[in-house]
Scaffold this active site. Structure first.
Site, short mmCIF file in Angstrom:
data_model
loop_
_atom_site.label_atom_id
_atom_site.label_comp_id
_atom_site.label_asym_id
_atom_site.label_seq_id
_atom_site.Cartn_x
_atom_site.Cartn_y
_atom_site.Cartn_z
N PHE B 128 0.87 -1.16 0.00
CA PHE B 128 0.00 0.00 0.00
C PHE B 128 0.92 1.22 0.00
CE2 PHE B 128 -3.07 3.05 1.71
CZ PHE B 128 -4.10 2.81 0.83
N ASP B 200 1.29 -4.75 8.57
CA ASP B 200 0.22 -3.80 8.28
C ASP B 200 -1.07 -4.60 8.13
OD1 ASP B 200 -1.70 -2.20 7.07
OD2 ASP B 200 -0.22 -1.03 5.95
N TYR B 225 -11.18 1.75 9.91
CA TYR B 225 -12.35 2.21 9.15
C TYR B 225 -12.72 1.29 7.99
CZ TYR B 225 -8.53 4.60 6.61
OH TYR B 225 -7.36 4.89 5.96
N LYS B 226 -12.00 0.18 7.85
CA LYS B 226 -12.36 -0.77 6.79
C LYS B 226 -13.26 -1.85 7.41
CE LYS B 226 -8.02 0.22 4.31
NZ LYS B 226 -8.47 0.90 3.08
N ARG B 374 -12.14 -4.16 -7.82
CA ARG B 374 -11.92 -4.80 -6.52
C ARG B 374 -13.23 -4.87 -5.76
NH1 ARG B 374 -8.21 -2.22 -1.72
NH2 ARG B 374 -9.98 -0.83 -1.66
#
Lengths: 415, 415
Positions: B128, B200, B225-226, B374
């Site tokens: 990322f 991560d 927040y995912k 995705r």
């Protein structure tokens, strides 16, 4: 007691207060006189409205799309510009993000990079502590950096500013004494030595007119949860003068500061202008609360605000000295209103217990070790009558010795 | 089409889904199939309740006192422990604070300090991006640090791990392909070379069972927040294994990480344990929203969650390949479910337009340049019927060529 205003006199002051209507925009609990807005500002209807909208409309309904449809992504810049108007910053120079501590870290790194060959950071020995902790942190990652403190390494900050100094980090108002520094003069002094200056506005943003551009300041940081009423832990801000924008580099180089944040590139390329101080994804709900709080300020005349603030601190000093003079209080704040923020501090050997007793009686200020009792005056929602009543309660507590009760002696954290 | 589940079959799967009741805890808009919980999780009733209480009760009523009465000050630690249970971390090793980017910065510095004499940070070329940007930032403040990337400096990350490596920074699930790494194996590999490892967990926390302690991991970071549904930009987290707590030092040394944060001392003295990663004042409202989101997890069986996640990704792959096989989609995600996160990615030359067309039809996934579409599967609120319907819409868009409409060609930021 001639010349000391009585209740009727302060009620008359409220009746003609041009900021009087602002109080209705805030939610203040019954039975409380709130003189701690310099630690955490009060909640407002506008904040609740924004929070409600952000949570139940934007997030819940638009989900990921809200980043675009609700303008979340541009909030740090938009709120920065809105806040900039209160601190004398033309648009494009202020960004809302992260915490004051993190922002000091970024700004000090940027300033050190802009003054290669200079090794000193100058700050105040009686600075708000986190400023010093962060300066230490910056020094720990850079070879040969010296942290030099006024009151420790020399009597005044001016004494420490020489051609070895890269950056001066200074509080616009001292959190404890309430002393207000002359921004233009100290900025000139720093520039004369070729140093940069970072102003910590935690205790002045929203408390009085600040003129960053006019003072030729280099950088500023501050929080938004004190006089700006953005909510507990609301995101902080950074200001950088336009002339420095091309030179800003700082190591918290996260995706939000990238030139093309949505291109998912492998290498970091700094964005332009004040965006270079952005790093990670910001707390949108807290940011939206702040948006509500900042909206209130579009109706505020900063000159009227300052006038009321000075009148309230003067009134408080006058009343306390007249009514509580016999009980061992010493004024810590300057008597010179032009050098005073929107707070008044008194010293007392038993300050901790006195403040606890005041809070129990609904007069909320705070205590700062070892012996400061501190009262903040937020002109948007504090009335002259509040000031008068607070002194009545203080006098009663001192006269009766109510503060000597055992239950006030046990130390608890007072934020 | 033998063996391909029809609508009745997927409805039967929903009827026996042990997590079925969880969906009612979330607020999902009408007409939307939300397959982007891996970018921003959905809102829940629990979150709204906490936000409401924090704003209108605690802040508005208790004002500054709420730091103590509402336990705001301990939230980073308490939420950390709550979150720790979802990532296999015993209490006292996880703290909620700041952003993922900022937390990576702190953790990488801490790791470099713990491995003096070693100069390399190893990461993934297809990491990322903010992870790499921050690693660059850390390197910029430390002499002679090399950033070595898998896929750039050597084919695999294992190839890069040698006795010169201080720390390995790695994504547990790749944000694009959805590939899941073997945490225990790669941790062992790093330790064999004397290096530390930072995981991560942005794309695994709340998506599948994570076992940090069991894998002997050193550090981890991630967002909330995912899959954890903490709200837009909700505060991130840091995990540090107990055995390292005495050695943690990091330069974002703000007041909240101080041993005595309320003593207002001049010099920084690091607190104990995981608190050393705290820095500035946290966004309480966003933090309280997260508290609501995390409360939901006490009723979730992580093994059942993983089972449903695997079943949904398998079903999605099976249905897309059966129904859309003729339209140029290539599966990017592995077919091996044991090495797959809770997402499925397909490559298509016109992925951007296809995703825009899907979103317009209410099927929300996202696009990652240059050609990835995705789809994230959040077992708490995505049903098997959602999966089935999403494929119906995708098939229709591909078969009719609806994605070729001009209005989908204009590039807009897709967060």
């Amino acid at each position: 007691m001639s010349g000391i205003p009585d209740l009727a006199a302060v009620e008359a002051m409220d009746a003609t207060d041009p900021l009087r209507a602002m109080r209705d925009r805030f939610i203040l609990p019954e039975g409380v006189i709130y003189l701690d807005g310099n630690s955490l500002g009060a909640a407002s209807h506008a904040v609740f409205g924004e929070l409600q909208q952000a949570a139940t409309q934007e997030w819940a309904r638009d989900l990921i799309r809200a980043w675009n449809t609700a303008g979340w992504f541009e909030m740090p810049i938009e709120l920065g510009d809105q806040l900039g108007r209160l601190i004398g910053a033309a648009a494009g120079q202020t960004v809302v993000c992260d915490t004051t501590s993190t922002n000091i870290y970024k700004v000090l790194h940027a300033a050190m990079e802009m003054r290669p060959g200079r090794s000193a950071i100058v700050a105040e020995g009686d600075s708000f502590p986190t400023d010093l902790y962060i300066a230490e942190g910056v020094a720990s990652t850079r070879d040969g950096v010296l942290l030099r403190l006024a009151g420790v390494d020399a009597p005044t900050i001016e004494d420490l500013i020489d051609e070895n100094v890269a950056v001066v980090l200074v509080n616009h108002v001292n959190y404890k004494s309430g002393e207000l520094r002359d921004m233009a003069a100290l900025t000139r002094r720093a520039h004369t030595a070729g140093a940069l200056i970072v102003w910590d506005l935690c205790h002045t943003a929203g408390a009085l007119p600040v003129e960053l551009d006019q003072a030729n300041a280099d950088f500023a940081v501050g929080c938004t949860y004190k006089y700006l009423n953005g909510g507990p832990g609301a995101p902080a801000f950074i200001y950088a003068a336009q002339r420095h924008h091309g030179d800003i580099s700082q190591p918290l180089s996260g995706w939000w500061g990238h030139a093309r944040p949505f291109a998912f590139e492998r290498g970091y390329v700094a964005g332009t202008g004040i965006r270079r101080f952005l790093c990670g994804t910001q707390p949108v709900l807290s940011m939206r609360a702040l948006k509500g709080a900042l909206a209130i300020w579009s109706d505020v005349d900063m000159a009227a605000l300052r006038k009321k603030s000075v009148a309230q601190t003067e009134l408080f000093i006058q009343l306390v000295e007249a009514k509580c003079g016999a009980y061992g209080l010493t004024l810590e704040t300057t008597r010179d209103a032009t050098r005073r923020g929107s707070q008044v501090s008194f010293l007392h050997d038993h300050g901790y217990q006195i403040m606890r007793a005041l809070i129990e009686r609904g007069v909320i200020g705070d205590f700062r070790a070892p012996s400061t009792i501190r009262f903040g005056f937020t002109p948007l929602y504090v009335s002259y009558k509040d000031v008068w009543l607070a002194v009545e309660v203080l006098e009663d507590i001192l006269r009766t010795g109510a503060w000597k009760d055992q239950r006030f002696a046990v130390k608890e954290a007072v934020t």
